[in-house]
Design a protein around this motif. Structure first.
Motif, PDB file in Angstrom:
ATOM      1  N   LYS A   1       0.833  -1.207   0.000  1.00 15.01           N
ATOM      2  CA  LYS A   1       0.000   0.000   0.000  1.00 15.01           C
ATOM      3  C   LYS A   1       0.868   1.259   0.000  1.00 15.01           C
ATOM      4  O   LYS A   1       0.627   2.194  -0.768  1.00 15.01           O
ATOM      5  N   LYS A   2       1.905   1.283   0.831  1.00 14.58           N
ATOM      6  CA  LYS A   2       2.807   2.441   0.883  1.00 14.58           C
ATOM      7  C   LYS A   2       3.527   2.622  -0.454  1.00 14.58           C
ATOM      8  O   LYS A   2       3.712   3.748  -0.921  1.00 14.58           O
ATOM      9  N   ALA A   3       3.947   1.501  -1.064  1.00 16.93           N
ATOM     10  CA  ALA A   3       4.657   1.575  -2.343  1.00 16.93           C
ATOM     11  C   ALA A   3       3.770   2.164  -3.430  1.00 16.93           C
ATOM     12  O   ALA A   3       4.213   3.003  -4.216  1.00 16.93           O
ATOM     13  N   LEU A   4       2.504   1.752  -3.468  1.00 18.44           N
ATOM     14  CA  LEU A   4       1.585   2.260  -4.486  1.00 18.44           C
ATOM     15  C   LEU A   4       1.210   3.724  -4.242  1.00 18.44           C
ATOM     16  O   LEU A   4       0.964   4.467  -5.186  1.00 18.44           O
ATOM     17  N   GLU A   5       1.185   4.134  -2.968  1.00 18.35           N
ATOM     18  CA  GLU A   5       0.925   5.541  -2.660  1.00 18.35           C
ATOM     19  C   GLU A   5       2.118   6.411  -3.048  1.00 18.35           C
ATOM     20  O   GLU A   5       1.958   7.515  -3.568  1.00 18.35           O
ATOM     21  N   LYS A   6       3.308   5.894  -2.783  1.00 27.08           N
ATOM     22  CA  LYS A   6       4.536   6.641  -3.077  1.00 27.08           C
ATOM     23  C   LYS A   6       4.827   6.678  -4.577  1.00 27.08           C
ATOM     24  O   LYS A   6       5.368   7.655  -5.086  1.00 27.08           O
ATOM     25  N   HIS A   7       4.484   5.590  -5.262  1.00 25.67           N
ATOM     26  CA  HIS A   7       4.738   5.471  -6.709  1.00 25.67           C
ATOM     27  C   HIS A   7       3.442   5.053  -7.415  1.00 25.67           C
ATOM     28  O   HIS A   7       3.288   3.899  -7.804  1.00 25.67           O
ATOM     29  N   PRO A   8       2.502   5.985  -7.610  1.00 33.49           N
ATOM     30  CA  PRO A   8       1.207   5.628  -8.219  1.00 33.49           C
ATOM     31  C   PRO A   8       1.308   5.147  -9.664  1.00 33.49           C
ATOM     32  O   PRO A   8       0.365   4.535 -10.169  1.00 33.49           O
ATOM     33  N   GLU A   9       2.439   5.398 -10.298  1.00 35.25           N
ATOM     34  CA  GLU A   9       2.601   4.946 -11.689  1.00 35.25           C
ATOM     35  C   GLU A   9       2.859   3.441 -11.782  1.00 35.25           C
ATOM     36  O   GLU A   9       2.749   2.854 -12.857  1.00 35.25           O
ATOM     37  N   LEU A  10       3.191   2.804 -10.662  1.00 39.89           N
ATOM     38  CA  LEU A  10       3.481   1.365 -10.660  1.00 39.89           C
ATOM     39  C   LEU A  10       2.213   0.548 -10.494  1.00 39.89           C
ATOM     40  O   LEU A  10       1.239   1.000  -9.882  1.00 39.89           O
ATOM     41  N   LYS A  11       2.253  -0.673 -11.033  1.00 36.94           N
ATOM     42  CA  LYS A  11       1.166  -1.630 -10.845  1.00 36.94           C
ATOM     43  C   LYS A  11       1.624  -2.632  -9.787  1.00 36.94           C
ATOM     44  O   LYS A  11       2.821  -2.891  -9.650  1.00 36.94           O
ATOM     45  N   PRO A  12       0.703  -3.226  -9.052  1.00 34.28           N
ATOM     46  CA  PRO A  12       1.094  -4.180  -8.011  1.00 34.28           C
ATOM     47  C   PRO A  12       1.980  -5.315  -8.516  1.00 34.28           C
ATOM     48  O   PRO A  12       2.888  -5.777  -7.807  1.00 34.28           O
ATOM     49  N   GLU A  13       1.753  -5.758  -9.763  1.00 32.02           N
ATOM     50  CA  GLU A  13       2.563  -6.868 -10.280  1.00 32.02           C
ATOM     51  C   GLU A  13       4.011  -6.478 -10.563  1.00 32.02           C
ATOM     52  O   GLU A  13       4.868  -7.333 -10.768  1.00 32.02           O
ATOM     53  N   GLN A  14       4.314  -5.206 -10.569  1.00 30.85           N
ATOM     54  CA  GLN A  14       5.689  -4.744 -10.802  1.00 30.85           C
ATOM     55  C   GLN A  14       6.504  -4.683  -9.505  1.00 30.85           C
ATOM     56  O   GLN A  14       7.708  -4.464  -9.550  1.00 30.85           O
ATOM     57  N   ILE A  15       5.849  -4.851  -8.378  1.00 30.48           N
ATOM     58  CA  ILE A  15       6.505  -4.695  -7.078  1.00 30.48           C
ATOM     59  C   ILE A  15       6.736  -6.066  -6.450  1.00 30.48           C
ATOM     60  O   ILE A  15       5.824  -6.894  -6.410  1.00 30.48           O
ATOM     61  N   GLU A  16       7.949  -6.288  -5.981  1.00 31.73           N
ATOM     62  CA  GLU A  16       8.280  -7.525  -5.280  1.00 31.73           C
ATOM     63  C   GLU A  16       8.185  -7.280  -3.783  1.00 31.73           C
ATOM     64  O   GLU A  16       8.573  -6.223  -3.303  1.00 31.73           O
ATOM     65  N   LEU A  17       7.669  -8.268  -3.058  1.00 33.81           N
ATOM     66  CA  LEU A  17       7.552  -8.160  -1.612  1.00 33.81           C
ATOM     67  C   LEU A  17       8.407  -9.229  -0.952  1.00 33.81           C
ATOM     68  O   LEU A  17       8.365 -10.397  -1.346  1.00 33.81           O
ATOM     69  N   TYR A  18       9.182  -8.824   0.041  1.00 33.27           N
ATOM     70  CA  TYR A  18      10.041  -9.747   0.789  1.00 33.27           C
ATOM     71  C   TYR A  18       9.964  -9.421   2.265  1.00 33.27           C
ATOM     72  O   TYR A  18       9.695  -8.279   2.647  1.00 33.27           O
ATOM     73  N   TYR A  19      10.223 -10.437   3.084  1.00 33.97           N
ATOM     74  CA  TYR A  19      10.343 -10.230   4.526  1.00 33.97           C
ATOM     75  C   TYR A  19      11.819 -10.341   4.879  1.00 33.97           C
ATOM     76  O   TYR A  19      12.485 -11.303   4.491  1.00 33.97           O
ATOM     77  N   ILE A  20      12.333  -9.375   5.607  1.00 37.35           N
ATOM     78  CA  ILE A  20      13.729  -9.409   6.046  1.00 37.35           C
ATOM     79  C   ILE A  20      13.731  -9.892   7.488  1.00 37.35           C
ATOM     80  O   ILE A  20      13.154  -9.247   8.373  1.00 37.35           O
ATOM     81  N   GLN A  21      14.353 -11.026   7.694  1.00 40.67           N
ATOM     82  CA  GLN A  21      14.359 -11.656   9.014  1.00 40.67           C
ATOM     83  C   GLN A  21      15.053 -10.790  10.053  1.00 40.67           C
ATOM     84  O   GLN A  21      15.946 -10.009   9.738  1.00 40.67           O
ATOM     85  N   ILE A  22      14.641 -10.987  11.304  1.00 41.69           N
ATOM     86  CA  ILE A  22      15.240 -10.247  12.388  1.00 41.69           C
ATOM     87  C   ILE A  22      16.677 -10.718  12.630  1.00 41.69           C
ATOM     88  O   ILE A  22      17.579  -9.927  12.814  1.00 41.69           O
ATOM     89  N   VAL A  23      16.871 -12.027  12.600  1.00 43.41           N
ATOM     90  CA  VAL A  23      18.230 -12.583  12.760  1.00 43.41           C
ATOM     91  C   VAL A  23      18.517 -13.474  11.575  1.00 43.41           C
ATOM     92  O   VAL A  23      17.618 -14.014  10.950  1.00 43.41           O
ATOM     93  N   ASP A  24      19.777 -13.651  11.278  1.00 39.69           N
ATOM     94  CA  ASP A  24      20.141 -14.499  10.145  1.00 39.69           C
ATOM     95  C   ASP A  24      20.775 -15.812  10.561  1.00 39.69           C
ATOM     96  O   ASP A  24      21.405 -16.484   9.773  1.00 39.69           O
ATOM     97  N   GLU A  25      20.600 -16.205  11.832  1.00 42.38           N
ATOM     98  CA  GLU A  25      21.098 -17.494  12.289  1.00 42.38           C
ATOM     99  C   GLU A  25      20.031 -18.191  13.100  1.00 42.38           C
ATOM    100  O   GLU A  25      19.187 -17.567  13.693  1.00 42.38           O
ATOM    101  N   LEU A  26      20.138 -19.493  13.120  1.00 40.13           N
ATOM    102  CA  LEU A  26      19.232 -20.296  13.919  1.00 40.13           C
ATOM    103  C   LEU A  26      20.012 -20.869  15.080  1.00 40.13           C
ATOM    104  O   LEU A  26      21.031 -21.532  14.898  1.00 40.13           O
ATOM    105  N   ILE A  27      19.564 -20.587  16.287  1.00 41.82           N
ATOM    106  CA  ILE A  27      20.229 -21.095  17.475  1.00 41.82           C
ATOM    107  C   ILE A  27      19.424 -22.284  17.998  1.00 41.82           C
ATOM    108  O   ILE A  27      18.242 -22.154  18.282  1.00 41.82           O
ATOM    109  N   LEU A  28      20.079 -23.414  18.111  1.00 41.95           N
ATOM    110  CA  LEU A  28      19.396 -24.617  18.581  1.00 41.95           C
ATOM    111  C   LEU A  28      19.681 -24.876  20.038  1.00 41.95           C
ATOM    112  O   LEU A  28      20.666 -24.586  20.586  1.00 41.95           O
TER     113      LEU A  28
END
Length: 70
Positions: A43-70
């Motif tokens: 929603k923020k991306a489309l508000e900031k860049h109204p010329e873009l279509k949703p299919e042009q935008i990639e969505l990713y989640y950036i993890q809090i940590v990059d290691e797994l502690i067992l």
């Protein structure tokens, strides 16, 4: 068999630190917005860049940590 190959974007260490634990919207390999969930990021991306279509935008989640502690 033909399949689709997805490649994760190249995110700098600074961007990774800044956006940890958030969903990010990416266009042309650049983070354009972030949000607490993917709907907010898009929603923020489309508000900031109204010329873009949703299919042009990639969505990713950036993890809090990059290691797994067992």
């Amino acid at each position: 068999m033909v399949g689709t190959v997805y490649q994760a974007p190249q995110i700098s260490k600074e961007e990774y630190q800044k956006h940890r634990g958030k969903h990010v919207a990416i266009y042309k390999n650049k983070i354009i917005t972030d949000g607490i969930n993917s709907v907010e990021a898009l929603k923020k991306a489309l508000e900031k860049h109204p010329e873009l279509k949703p299919e042009q935008i990639e969505l990713y989640y950036i993890q809090i940590v990059d290691e797994l502690i067992l």
